[in-house]
Design a protein around this motif. Sequence first.
Motif, PDB file in Angstrom:
ATOM      1  N   ALA A   1       5.145  -5.917  -6.165  1.00  0.00           N
ATOM      2  CA  ALA A   1       5.505  -7.074  -6.024  1.00  0.00           C
ATOM      3  C   ALA A   1       6.120  -7.297  -4.472  1.00  0.00           C
ATOM      4  N   ALA A   2       7.011  -6.613  -4.315  1.00  0.00           N
ATOM      5  CA  ALA A   2       7.797  -6.655  -2.994  1.00  0.00           C
ATOM      6  C   ALA A   2       6.820  -6.663  -1.612  1.00  0.00           C
ATOM      7  N   ILE A   3       6.032  -5.642  -1.852  1.00  0.00           N
ATOM      8  CA  ILE A   3       4.748  -5.293  -0.866  1.00  0.00           C
ATOM      9  C   ILE A   3       4.043  -6.526  -0.759  1.00  0.00           C
ATOM     10  N   GLY A   4       3.626  -7.270  -1.793  1.00  0.00           N
ATOM     11  CA  GLY A   4       2.828  -8.413  -1.600  1.00  0.00           C
ATOM     12  C   GLY A   4       3.907  -9.613  -0.883  1.00  0.00           C
ATOM     13  N   LEU A   5       5.124  -9.676  -1.269  1.00  0.00           N
ATOM     14  CA  LEU A   5       5.762 -10.805  -0.738  1.00  0.00           C
ATOM     15  C   LEU A   5       5.859 -10.412   0.718  1.00  0.00           C
ATOM     16  N   ASN A   6       6.398  -8.914   0.921  1.00  0.00           N
ATOM     17  CA  ASN A   6       6.615  -8.622   2.621  1.00  0.00           C
ATOM     18  C   ASN A   6       5.229  -8.921   3.063  1.00  0.00           C
ATOM     19  N   ALA A   7       4.103  -8.623   2.746  1.00  0.00           N
ATOM     20  CA  ALA A   7       2.686  -8.780   3.231  1.00  0.00           C
ATOM     21  C   ALA A   7       2.579 -10.061   3.884  1.00  0.00           C
ATOM     22  N   VAL A   8       2.788 -11.147   2.745  1.00  0.00           N
ATOM     23  CA  VAL A   8       2.930 -12.499   3.028  1.00  0.00           C
ATOM     24  C   VAL A   8       3.800 -12.977   4.457  1.00  0.00           C
ATOM     25  N   ALA A   9       5.031 -12.460   4.174  1.00  0.00           N
ATOM     26  CA  ALA A   9       6.103 -12.756   5.060  1.00  0.00           C
ATOM     27  C   ALA A   9       5.718 -12.302   6.732  1.00  0.00           C
ATOM     28  N   ASN A  10       4.846 -11.191   6.470  1.00  0.00           N
ATOM     29  CA  ASN A  10       4.378 -10.787   7.872  1.00  0.00           C
ATOM     30  C   ASN A  10       3.047 -10.952   8.361  1.00  0.00           C
ATOM     31  N   ALA A  11       2.389 -11.960   7.436  1.00  0.00           N
ATOM     32  CA  ALA A  11       1.336 -12.459   7.964  1.00  0.00           C
ATOM     33  C   ALA A  11      -0.029 -11.526   7.915  1.00  0.00           C
ATOM     34  N   THR A  12       0.064 -10.689   6.773  1.00  0.00           N
ATOM     35  CA  THR A  12      -0.804  -9.403   6.776  1.00  0.00           C
ATOM     36  C   THR A  12      -1.223  -9.550   5.104  1.00  0.00           C
ATOM     37  N   THR A  13      -2.295  -8.831   5.052  1.00  0.00           N
ATOM     38  CA  THR A  13      -2.898  -8.640   3.876  1.00  0.00           C
ATOM     39  C   THR A  13      -3.199  -7.052   3.496  1.00  0.00           C
ATOM     40  N   ILE A  14      -2.556  -6.693   2.331  1.00  0.00           N
ATOM     41  CA  ILE A  14      -2.445  -5.471   1.912  1.00  0.00           C
ATOM     42  C   ILE A  14      -3.050  -5.375   0.433  1.00  0.00           C
ATOM     43  N   ASP A  15      -3.921  -4.505   0.044  1.00  0.00           N
ATOM     44  CA  ASP A  15      -4.146  -4.071  -1.122  1.00  0.00           C
ATOM     45  C   ASP A  15      -3.254  -3.147  -1.560  1.00  0.00           C
ATOM     46  N   THR A  16      -2.714  -3.277  -3.010  1.00  0.00           N
ATOM     47  CA  THR A  16      -1.975  -2.358  -3.568  1.00  0.00           C
ATOM     48  C   THR A  16      -2.534  -1.515  -4.854  1.00  0.00           C
ATOM     49  N   THR A  17      -1.732  -0.572  -5.425  1.00  0.00           N
ATOM     50  CA  THR A  17      -2.315   0.114  -6.533  1.00  0.00           C
ATOM     51  C   THR A  17      -0.922   0.603  -7.095  1.00  0.00           C
ATOM     52  N   ALA A  18      -0.843   0.801  -8.567  1.00  0.00           N
ATOM     53  CA  ALA A  18       0.098   1.260  -9.189  1.00  0.00           C
ATOM     54  C   ALA A  18      -0.325   2.865  -9.587  1.00  0.00           C
ATOM     55  N   ASP A  19      -1.572   3.208  -9.366  1.00  0.00           N
ATOM     56  CA  ASP A  19      -2.196   4.340  -9.957  1.00  0.00           C
ATOM     57  C   ASP A  19      -1.453   5.321  -9.446  1.00  0.00           C
ATOM     58  N   ASP A  20      -1.160   6.394 -10.084  1.00  0.00           N
ATOM     59  CA  ASP A  20      -0.656   7.682  -9.552  1.00  0.00           C
ATOM     60  C   ASP A  20      -1.798   8.400  -8.801  1.00  0.00           C
ATOM     61  N   LEU A  21      -1.855   8.345  -7.526  1.00  0.00           N
ATOM     62  CA  LEU A  21      -3.048   9.065  -6.860  1.00  0.00           C
ATOM     63  C   LEU A  21      -2.753  10.381  -6.862  1.00  0.00           C
ATOM     64  N   LEU A  22      -1.522  10.630  -6.714  1.00  0.00           N
ATOM     65  CA  LEU A  22      -1.083  12.182  -6.433  1.00  0.00           C
ATOM     66  C   LEU A  22      -1.512  12.965  -7.856  1.00  0.00           C
ATOM     67  N   GLY A  23      -2.195  12.365  -8.656  1.00  0.00           N
ATOM     68  CA  GLY A  23      -2.596  13.230  -9.837  1.00  0.00           C
ATOM     69  C   GLY A  23      -4.346  13.257  -9.771  1.00  0.00           C
ATOM     70  N   GLU A  24      -4.710  12.808  -8.655  1.00  0.00           N
ATOM     71  CA  GLU A  24      -6.200  12.915  -8.734  1.00  0.00           C
ATOM     72  C   GLU A  24      -6.404  13.712  -7.238  1.00  0.00           C
ATOM     73  N   ASP A  25      -7.761  13.853  -6.809  1.00  0.00           N
ATOM     74  CA  ASP A  25      -8.035  14.361  -5.670  1.00  0.00           C
ATOM     75  C   ASP A  25      -8.155  13.185  -4.628  1.00  0.00           C
ATOM     76  N   PRO A  26      -7.732  13.298  -3.510  1.00  0.00           N
ATOM     77  CA  PRO A  26      -7.813  12.005  -2.705  1.00  0.00           C
ATOM     78  C   PRO A  26      -8.993  11.568  -2.350  1.00  0.00           C
ATOM     79  N   PRO A  27      -9.150  10.349  -2.538  1.00  0.00           N
ATOM     80  CA  PRO A  27     -10.369   9.609  -1.997  1.00  0.00           C
ATOM     81  C   PRO A  27     -10.902   9.786  -0.747  1.00  0.00           C
ATOM     82  N   ASN A  28     -12.296   9.962  -0.423  1.00  0.00           N
ATOM     83  CA  ASN A  28     -12.601  10.181   0.865  1.00  0.00           C
ATOM     84  C   ASN A  28     -13.004   8.868   1.354  1.00  0.00           C
TER      85      ASN A  28
END
Length: 172
Positions: free
Chosen positions: A66-93
Motif C-alpha cells: 500500500a505504501a509503495i502504491g502511495l509513494n509511486a503516485v507521489a513520485n508520478a510513477t507506476t509500479i506493479d506490486t506483488t505480495a507473493d513470496d517469490l523467494l520460494g520459487e524459481d526466479p521468473p525469466n
Amino acid sequence: NVPPPYWAFAWVGGQALARYLLDNPKLVRSRRVLDLGSGSGLSAIAAMKAGAASVLACDIDTLALAAIGLNAVANATTIDTTADDLLGEDPPNTFDVILVGDLFYERELASRVLKFIEAAPDSALILVGDPQRNYFPRGRFEVAAEYQVPVARELEDVDLKKTTVWRGSKVH
C-alpha cells in the motif's frame, strides 16, 4: 505504542541502490526490473525514474505494498506490486534486472535471497545495496559504488554509514 514497521524506513542499502540507479540510468533504461523486499518502494521508484520499462515491487507485507502504491503516485510513477513470496520459487525469466536492497540482515532470509539470485537467468543483472550486514555473502559480488549515507541514529547507531552497491551478473 507500536514501533513503525521495518519497511517504513529508508534503509541505507535501499538508499544507496536508489542513488546508484539514478546516477546510472542506462542500467535499467527500457529494462524489466524486479525489486525484492521493496519496502516502501524507494529503489523501485528510482528504477522507474531512471527509465525502466517496468518494475515489479515484491514485498510480503501488504501494508508495504500500500505504501509503495502511495509513494509511486507521489513520485508520478507506476509500479506493479506483488505480495507473493517469490523467494520460494524459481526466479521468473521475465526480468532483466533484479534489485536487492538491504536483505542480508537475517540468516534464513539471506540464504533464501542468495538461492533466488543463484537461480536467476544468466542474463539477469543483479544489483545489491548492502553495508555488509551480518549475513552478506562476502566475496560473491563486485563493488559498483560506495556511498556515505546519512542515517537515523535509532537505526544504525551512527550518523553516516558506509554503504556499497554490489553488482554481478548471475552469482556463482
